[in-house]
Design a protein around this motif. Structure first.
Motif, PDB file in Angstrom:
ATOM      1  N   THR A 207      -6.952  -6.001   4.280  1.00 37.92           N
ATOM      2  CA  THR A 207      -7.884  -7.249   5.332  1.00 37.92           C
ATOM      3  C   THR A 207      -7.384  -8.497   4.735  1.00 37.92           C
ATOM      4  OG1 THR A 207      -9.712  -5.736   5.313  1.00 37.92           O
ATOM      5  CG2 THR A 207     -10.127  -8.087   5.772  1.00 37.92           C
ATOM      6  N   ASP A 208      -7.074  -8.620   3.340  1.00 43.53           N
ATOM      7  CA  ASP A 208      -6.548  -9.919   2.792  1.00 43.53           C
ATOM      8  C   ASP A 208      -5.325 -10.216   3.267  1.00 43.53           C
ATOM      9  OD1 ASP A 208      -8.938 -10.202   1.453  1.00 43.53           O
ATOM     10  OD2 ASP A 208      -8.244  -9.714  -0.489  1.00 43.53           O
ATOM     11  N   TRP A 209      -4.600  -9.247   3.495  1.00 38.63           N
ATOM     12  CA  TRP A 209      -2.897  -9.524   3.937  1.00 38.63           C
ATOM     13  C   TRP A 209      -3.013  -9.759   5.446  1.00 38.63           C
ATOM     14  CZ3 TRP A 209       0.108 -11.279   0.505  1.00 38.63           C
ATOM     15  CH2 TRP A 209       0.022 -10.990  -0.910  1.00 38.63           C
ATOM     16  N   GLU A 210      -3.912  -9.239   6.170  1.00 36.41           N
ATOM     17  CA  GLU A 210      -4.053  -9.577   7.718  1.00 36.41           C
ATOM     18  C   GLU A 210      -4.646 -10.815   7.757  1.00 36.41           C
ATOM     19  OE1 GLU A 210      -6.218  -6.411   8.907  1.00 36.41           O
ATOM     20  OE2 GLU A 210      -4.600  -4.988   8.892  1.00 36.41           O
ATOM     21  N   LEU A 211      -5.495 -11.245   7.048  1.00 37.98           N
ATOM     22  CA  LEU A 211      -6.076 -12.814   7.011  1.00 37.98           C
ATOM     23  C   LEU A 211      -4.702 -13.853   6.581  1.00 37.98           C
ATOM     24  CD1 LEU A 211      -9.436 -12.543   5.028  1.00 37.98           C
ATOM     25  CD2 LEU A 211      -9.020 -13.417   7.163  1.00 37.98           C
ATOM     26  N   LYS A 212      -3.831 -13.402   5.789  1.00 37.16           N
ATOM     27  CA  LYS A 212      -2.888 -14.302   5.496  1.00 37.16           C
ATOM     28  C   LYS A 212      -1.685 -14.257   6.615  1.00 37.16           C
ATOM     29  CE  LYS A 212      -3.074 -15.163   0.552  1.00 37.16           C
ATOM     30  NZ  LYS A 212      -4.271 -14.668   0.230  1.00 37.16           N
ATOM     31  N   GLY A 213      -1.779 -13.125   7.363  1.00 33.82           N
ATOM     32  CA  GLY A 213      -0.907 -13.383   8.467  1.00 33.82           C
ATOM     33  C   GLY A 213       0.624 -12.397   8.184  1.00 33.82           C
ATOM     34  N   VAL A 214       0.690 -11.986   7.110  1.00 42.08           N
ATOM     35  CA  VAL A 214       2.009 -11.262   6.800  1.00 42.08           C
ATOM     36  C   VAL A 214       2.457 -10.396   7.929  1.00 42.08           C
ATOM     37  CG1 VAL A 214       3.130  -9.882   5.241  1.00 42.08           C
ATOM     38  CG2 VAL A 214       1.620 -11.601   4.318  1.00 42.08           C
ATOM     39  N   PRO A 215       3.743 -10.652   8.441  1.00 41.07           N
ATOM     40  CA  PRO A 215       4.171 -10.123   9.616  1.00 41.07           C
ATOM     41  C   PRO A 215       4.203  -8.494   9.607  1.00 41.07           C
ATOM     42  CG  PRO A 215       5.737 -11.766   9.219  1.00 41.07           C
ATOM     43  CD  PRO A 215       4.787 -11.603   7.983  1.00 41.07           C
ATOM     44  N   VAL A 216       4.688  -7.949   8.658  1.00 40.17           N
ATOM     45  CA  VAL A 216       4.717  -6.523   8.351  1.00 40.17           C
ATOM     46  C   VAL A 216       4.268  -6.004   7.085  1.00 40.17           C
ATOM     47  CG1 VAL A 216       6.486  -4.333   8.110  1.00 40.17           C
ATOM     48  CG2 VAL A 216       6.919  -6.306   9.890  1.00 40.17           C
ATOM     49  N   ARG A 217       3.429  -4.822   7.297  1.00 40.94           N
ATOM     50  CA  ARG A 217       2.932  -4.234   5.930  1.00 40.94           C
ATOM     51  C   ARG A 217       3.525  -2.983   5.836  1.00 40.94           C
ATOM     52  NH1 ARG A 217      -2.394  -4.471   7.082  1.00 40.94           N
ATOM     53  NH2 ARG A 217      -2.632  -2.426   7.345  1.00 40.94           N
ATOM     54  N   ILE A 218       3.718  -2.409   4.690  1.00 44.58           N
ATOM     55  CA  ILE A 218       4.030  -0.957   4.497  1.00 44.58           C
ATOM     56  C   ILE A 218       3.260  -0.436   3.434  1.00 44.58           C
ATOM     57  CG2 ILE A 218       5.993   0.504   3.686  1.00 44.58           C
ATOM     58  CD1 ILE A 218       8.056  -1.645   4.455  1.00 44.58           C
ATOM     59  N   GLU A 219       2.586   0.750   3.942  1.00 41.96           N
ATOM     60  CA  GLU A 219       1.651   1.434   2.877  1.00 41.96           C
ATOM     61  C   GLU A 219       2.397   2.494   2.267  1.00 41.96           C
ATOM     62  OE1 GLU A 219      -1.942   0.352   6.337  1.00 41.96           O
ATOM     63  OE2 GLU A 219      -1.671   2.387   5.526  1.00 41.96           O
ATOM     64  N   VAL A 220       2.229   2.569   1.016  1.00 46.63           N
ATOM     65  CA  VAL A 220       2.986   3.566   0.169  1.00 46.63           C
ATOM     66  C   VAL A 220       1.783   4.333  -0.652  1.00 46.63           C
ATOM     67  CG1 VAL A 220       4.593   4.101  -1.580  1.00 46.63           C
ATOM     68  CG2 VAL A 220       4.962   2.173  -0.044  1.00 46.63           C
ATOM     69  N   GLY A 221       1.703   5.609  -0.245  1.00 42.53           N
ATOM     70  CA  GLY A 221       0.718   6.392  -1.025  1.00 42.53           C
ATOM     71  C   GLY A 221       1.268   7.865  -1.180  1.00 42.53           C
ATOM     72  N   PRO A 222       0.538   8.659  -2.265  1.00 38.69           N
ATOM     73  CA  PRO A 222       1.082   9.745  -2.478  1.00 38.69           C
ATOM     74  C   PRO A 222       0.941  10.950  -1.323  1.00 38.69           C
ATOM     75  CG  PRO A 222      -0.904   9.647  -3.544  1.00 38.69           C
ATOM     76  CD  PRO A 222      -0.542   7.998  -3.102  1.00 38.69           C
ATOM     77  N   ARG A 223       0.168  10.599  -0.356  1.00 40.21           N
ATOM     78  CA  ARG A 223      -0.007  11.701   0.770  1.00 40.21           C
ATOM     79  C   ARG A 223       1.331  11.551   1.687  1.00 40.21           C
ATOM     80  NH1 ARG A 223      -4.377   9.874   4.962  1.00 40.21           N
ATOM     81  NH2 ARG A 223      -2.544   8.897   5.863  1.00 40.21           N
ATOM     82  N   ASP A 224       1.797  10.041   2.053  1.00 39.54           N
ATOM     83  CA  ASP A 224       2.803  10.036   3.039  1.00 39.54           C
ATOM     84  C   ASP A 224       4.234  10.382   2.093  1.00 39.54           C
ATOM     85  OD1 ASP A 224       1.530   9.436   5.113  1.00 39.54           O
ATOM     86  OD2 ASP A 224       1.735   7.170   5.008  1.00 39.54           O
ATOM     87  N   LEU A 225       4.158  10.056   0.927  1.00 40.06           N
ATOM     88  CA  LEU A 225       5.396  10.274  -0.105  1.00 40.06           C
ATOM     89  C   LEU A 225       5.945  11.546  -0.034  1.00 40.06           C
ATOM     90  CD1 LEU A 225       5.112   7.681  -2.885  1.00 40.06           C
ATOM     91  CD2 LEU A 225       6.789   7.796  -0.917  1.00 40.06           C
ATOM     92  N   LYS A 226       4.822  12.682  -0.184  1.00 42.61           N
ATOM     93  CA  LYS A 226       4.725  13.954  -0.053  1.00 42.61           C
ATOM     94  C   LYS A 226       5.974  14.569   0.950  1.00 42.61           C
ATOM     95  CE  LYS A 226       1.325  15.797  -1.824  1.00 42.61           C
ATOM     96  NZ  LYS A 226      -0.300  15.942  -2.026  1.00 42.61           N
ATOM     97  N   GLU A 227       5.874  13.700   1.935  1.00 43.79           N
ATOM     98  CA  GLU A 227       6.544  14.132   3.198  1.00 43.79           C
ATOM     99  C   GLU A 227       7.829  13.126   3.169  1.00 43.79           C
ATOM    100  OE1 GLU A 227       4.228  14.305   6.723  1.00 43.79           O
ATOM    101  OE2 GLU A 227       2.554  15.060   5.545  1.00 43.79           O
TER     102      GLU A 227
END
Length: 469
Positions: A335-355
């Motif tokens: 939410t905070d990064w959306e408020l700041k309007g950053v154009p692209v966000r990349i979410e990195v977590g163990p669930r996706d990394l496993k694949e």
RNA sequence: CGGGGAGUAGCGCAGCCAGGUAGCGCACCUGCUUUGGGAGCAGGUGGUCGGGAGUUCGAAUCUCCCCUCCCCGACCA
């Protein structure tokens, strides 16, 4: 249970939404003196990018940077009649200093035509010294009665260009060149704001100018904002400050001068042009944070993977930042990064990394996509281009949808309640302009029917009228 | 300057009418449980109640004076 909105929705109260964004995106605070503002790191980072892009364009037009003093002798202002009349109500004047009353009061510059005039007169002797093309980055002070953060503050930051030319045509050509090649180009291609260009009516002209041109943008609520101006000052300041030169034939001649400026107001315009109910939306070419890599949780090596990803993006020339504050919840940080309007966000977590994947989110669209680690740099590059184009397309569509061509003054007044109205200047005229002004509607600029800057005011010229900030 | 409001914790507010030594939400700190969309529970930090004078045994609260800020109207990058 439905959560209360983070920001006041735009449709409910646009000015309130704007204030909410300023606070929650950590852009600026009110200063202790009325009308002043404190620009916070995230806001100042955006301003620095604006400076950098604008400065490059100004220099490409041949101007060089200088610095003139903050204090101006009061007598300087009085030398150009219209100029002093235009600015005296909003001057901050220093009458005491060093523990005693000054013999001559000193004004804090509201703009620097007069000091530039004084020194250009010293520096210009010959036609060989022309054109003299100068610019400065500075703060100026205008004691505004109704301040609004970024849009109209007592002190603001800007660049002001001042040039001197041998002929009227050369001055006019340069003022136009700055407006189109520096200002319009920056606003359209970097800020993704489809500004209109045109000339001001006599009523809206700068104090002391013979012609004022401007870039006008439409905000999210349909109101207009002047994003930048470029003035032909004729020989008014040359007369007042003896800016003259010897021409090739040995004849003494007066210079033709110009001035032009853009300010931190552009930041307010950026917010109100692209922002939505989730906050700012910053176009990638401007953004000082283009990509945030959000570490969902630091498990199974995901922290190292996130850092490595940021390093790769930075190496590829992307302005990327890591958010590894996993002590705060995922939702809060997203939410905070959306408020700041950053154009692209990349979410990195163990669930996706496993694949072998990460999740990519564009600020201007709903939805997320899974991207293989190896494909991230290319996907980011494409997403940044996509957001840039998407924001410009959306702003252009809104402007066009909310602009109507009308045939009467009454229709113009009606249309200006929700957007821009285009009406032939021969129909409106200066009397019609006064009628609209009584309803807080002003002529933003005069254009040719095809949107170009008119060389002369003929029957074809169209007035764009709107309510304005 | 003309008209309308408000000053109490960093922010937003209640308490004031019917005086008894200050409270709520958010934020912040600590701990535990959480973390893929604004976390939960428990404990805690923080205020000379805009300033001054007065009335009173006692004033955030009543009286008087002063200051400041905000909103609406005429200017502006």
């Amino acid at each position: 249970m439905a959560k209360a909105p983070i920001l006041t929705p735009q449709a409910e109260d646009f000015p309130r939404w704007y204030q909410d964004v300023l606070a929650k995106a950590e852009l600026a605070d009110n200063g202790p003196v009325r009308g002043t503002m404190v620009i916070r790191p995230y806001g100042y980072g955006l301003w620095e990018r604006m400076q950098s892009e604008m400065d490059a364009r100004i220099k490409a037009c041949g101007a060089e940077n200088v610095y003139m003093p903050l204090f101006i002798p009061e007598s300087y202002l009085r030398r150009e009649a219209e100029h002093v009349e235009g600015f005296s109500p909003e001057l901050a004047v220093v009458t005491h200093a060093g523990g005693k009353k000054l013999d001559e009061p000193v004004v804090v510059r509201p703009t620097s035509e007069t000091v530039f005039g004084e020194f250009m007169a010293k520096w210009i002797q010959s036609y060989r010294d022309l054109p003299l093309l100068l610019n400065q980055w500075a703060n100026v002070v205008r004691w505004e009665l109704r301040p609004r953060m970024f849009l109209r503050t007592t002190e603001f930051l800007w660049q002001e260009g001042h040039t001197a030319h041998a002929t009227r045509d050369d001055g006019a050509a340069y003022a136009t060149r700055i407006l189109l090649e520096a200002y319009q180009d920056f606003m359209v291609n970097v800020l993704a704001m489809p500004v209109l260009v045109g000339v001001k009516t006599r009523r809206e002209r700068f104090a002391g100018a013979i012609n004022t041109m401007a870039c006008e943008a439409m905000m999210g609520d349909g109101k207009a904002l002047q994003m930048g101006t470029s003035h032909e000052l004729g020989q008014n300041f040359a007369k007042a400050f003896d800016i003259d030169f010897l021409d090739a034939g040995g004849q003494r001649q007066l210079c033709w001068t110009t001035s032009w400026g853009t300010s931190t107001r552009m930041l307010g315009g950026l917010i109100m042009c692209h922002g939505d109910d989730a906050g700012m939306r910053v176009p990638p070419r401007l953004a000082h944070v283009q990509v945030v890599v959000l570490l969902v949780r630091d498990e199974d090596g995901s922290g190292e993977a996130a850092q490595a990803l940021v390093d790769r993006l930075v190496a590829a020339g992307v302005r990327a930042r890591l958010d590894a504050h996993t002590s705060a919840s995922f939702g809060r940080r997203a939410t905070d990064w959306e408020l700041k309007g950053v154009p692209v966000r990349i979410e990195v977590g163990p669930r996706d990394l496993k694949e072998g994947k990460v999740t990519l989110v564009r600020r201007d669209e709903d939805g997320k996509v899974a991207v293989g680690l190896d494909a991230v740099p290319a996907a980011v590059a494409a997403a940044l281009l996509g957001v840039q184009d998407g924001l410009l397309a959306a702003a252009t569509a809104r402007r066009d949808n909310r602009t109507v061509s009308v045939g009467t003054i009454d229709e113009a007044a009606e249309a200006a309640q929700s957007g821009f109205a285009r009406i032939r200047w021969s129909v409106l005229g200066e009397q019609g302009e006064e009628v609209l002004a009584a309803k807080a509607i002003t002529v933003r600029c005069l254009q040719n029917p095809d949107g170009t800057i008119p060389a002369e005011i003929d029957d074809e010229v169209v007035a764009v009228v709107a309510r304005a900030y």
